[in-house]
Enzyme design. Structure first.
Site, PDB file in Angstrom:
ATOM      1  N   CYS A 141      35.957  42.384  41.440  1.00 40.02           N
ATOM      2  CA  CYS A 141      35.650  42.008  40.057  1.00 40.02           C
ATOM      3  C   CYS A 141      36.836  41.367  39.344  1.00 40.02           C
ATOM      4  O   CYS A 141      36.651  40.627  38.375  1.00 40.02           O
ATOM      5  CB  CYS A 141      35.155  43.224  39.275  1.00 40.02           C
ATOM      6  SG  CYS A 141      33.707  44.003  40.019  1.00 40.02           S
ATOM      7  N   HIS A 168      35.447  41.193  31.878  1.00 39.75           N
ATOM      8  CA  HIS A 168      34.540  41.435  33.005  1.00 39.75           C
ATOM      9  C   HIS A 168      33.349  42.230  32.495  1.00 39.75           C
ATOM     10  O   HIS A 168      33.502  43.226  31.791  1.00 39.75           O
ATOM     11  CB  HIS A 168      35.281  42.208  34.098  1.00 39.75           C
ATOM     12  CG  HIS A 168      34.379  42.739  35.171  1.00 39.75           C
ATOM     13  ND1 HIS A 168      33.447  41.960  35.807  1.00 39.75           N
ATOM     14  CD2 HIS A 168      34.267  43.981  35.707  1.00 39.75           C
ATOM     15  CE1 HIS A 168      32.798  42.699  36.690  1.00 39.75           C
ATOM     16  NE2 HIS A 168      33.284  43.924  36.641  1.00 39.75           N
ATOM     17  N   ASN A 220      26.418  43.134  36.248  1.00 42.06           N
ATOM     18  CA  ASN A 220      27.772  42.961  36.776  1.00 42.06           C
ATOM     19  C   ASN A 220      27.716  41.963  37.932  1.00 42.06           C
ATOM     20  O   ASN A 220      27.173  42.264  38.985  1.00 42.06           O
ATOM     21  CB  ASN A 220      28.299  44.317  37.253  1.00 42.06           C
ATOM     22  CG  ASN A 220      29.711  44.259  37.786  1.00 42.06           C
ATOM     23  OD1 ASN A 220      30.244  43.198  38.065  1.00 42.06           O
ATOM     24  ND2 ASN A 220      30.321  45.425  37.943  1.00 42.06           N
TER      25      ASN A 220
END
Length: 330
Positions: free
Chosen positions: A119, A257, A287
């Protein structure tokens, strides 16, 4: 003497993104997974995610995002001499997915490689590309975050499978020289990266060519990841802003993020940031790992929230653990 010389910085010339055609709501997901819209929304803020179809791969999404960013910059693939592609879900074990994008956009020379930091991948890729531009290894770069994370989910694990989606985001970087007396120079002003491999088991995939010979599935200890995320993200944002003499009041937008609405809220509170300064797309995209930050950035640029001259902080944390932040004047 050196303090008075012009400074070359990597500036964002264009942004782009791409999403798979299939958009899946929580309600639709609850038909095959033991979950509900209420359960997912309350814990994560996620309402929708996009799931790649058989003909959609990390490289096709990355290519579409790259083309959109090139169009926004008024450039073609032939104008690019560096591609850094962040992904945890490459098309193949090797070669790098970046080389597929390179061929697809008509870039016939230069440098192309992948970066793996999950990520945090886009922040790592951005920092690497920025360094390579400023040291003269390239003149214009495509920095891409692209994932087909739904390919590595365990759909029996309702604690993780509801959290992720697929997508891609990209930026085109080019060098721009600023005069030393410019009090609002464009470009990447600072980056800060970290990793701590002691926390490997909090978020990982239980497979790989060297260990099991299989692709494996995502495994996560959500509560521990949440705790580390709030502390680490607040710290790294301060680390990247303080040397520049910046406080949260100076920042126009935080582009984080998009892991979980709770993490975004808690991080903003810890830094004293008003929620209206935080770009949030997790409700629409879930996500998307390395694609998350550039996808959110492109969304906010295209809907007019982020304007030229705005001061941005980009930040992310992912498996490894890895985390990082960047200050960018758009």
């Amino acid at each position: 003497m050196s303090d008075h010389l012009p400074v070359a910085r990597s500036v964002i010339l264009g942004t782009g993104s791409a999403l798979p055609a299939r958009r899946v709501s929580n309600a639709e997901l609850s038909e095959t997974v033991d979950t509900s819209d209420e359960w997912i929304t309350e814990r994560t803020g996620i309402k929708f995610r996009h799931i790649a179809g058989p003909d959609e791969t990390t490289s096709t999404l990355a290519t579409d995002a790259a083309r959109a960013a090139l169009d926004a910059a008024g450039l073609t693939g032939g104008d690019i001499d560096l591609i850094v592609l962040a992904t945890a879900t490459p098309d193949n074990t090797f070669p790098a997915t970046a080389t597929k994008v390179q061929a697809a956009i008509g870039m016939t020379g230069g440098i192309a490689f992948d970066v793996a930091a999950v990520c945090s991948g886009f922040l790592y890729a951005l920092s690497v590309a920025d360094s390579m531009l400023r040291t003269g290894m390239a003149k214009r770069a495509l920095v891409i975050g692209a994932e087909t994370f739904t390919r590595i989910l365990d759909w029996e694990d309702r604690g993780t499978c509801v959290l992720f989606g697929d997508g891609a985001g990209a930026v085109v970087l080019g060098l721009e020289t600023a005069q030393p007396d410019d009090d609002a120079p464009r470009g990447i002003l600072a980056t800060q990266l970290h990793a701590d491999g002691r926390h490997h088991d909090l978020l990982y995939v239980d497979g790989g060519p060297s260990t099991t010979g299989t692709v494996g599935k995502v495994r996560m200890k959500g509560r521990e990841v949440f705790r580390h995320a709030v502390v680490n993200l607040a710290e790294v944002m301060e680390q990247v802003m303080v040397p520049l003499g910046l406080t949260s009041a100076d920042i126009d937008w935080v582009v984080p993020h998009q892991a979980n609405a709770r993490i975004l809220d808690a991080t903003a509170r810890k830094l004293g940031l008003p929620p209206e300064k935080v770009v949030i797309t997790v409700d629409q995209h879930a996500n998307t790992s390395a694609a998350s930050v550039p996808l959110a950035l492109d969304t906010a640029v295209r809907d007019g929230r982020i304007k030229r001259g705005d001061l941005l902080v980009l930040e992310a944390m992912g498996g490894g653990l890895t985390w990082g932040a960047a200050v960018v004047r758009y």
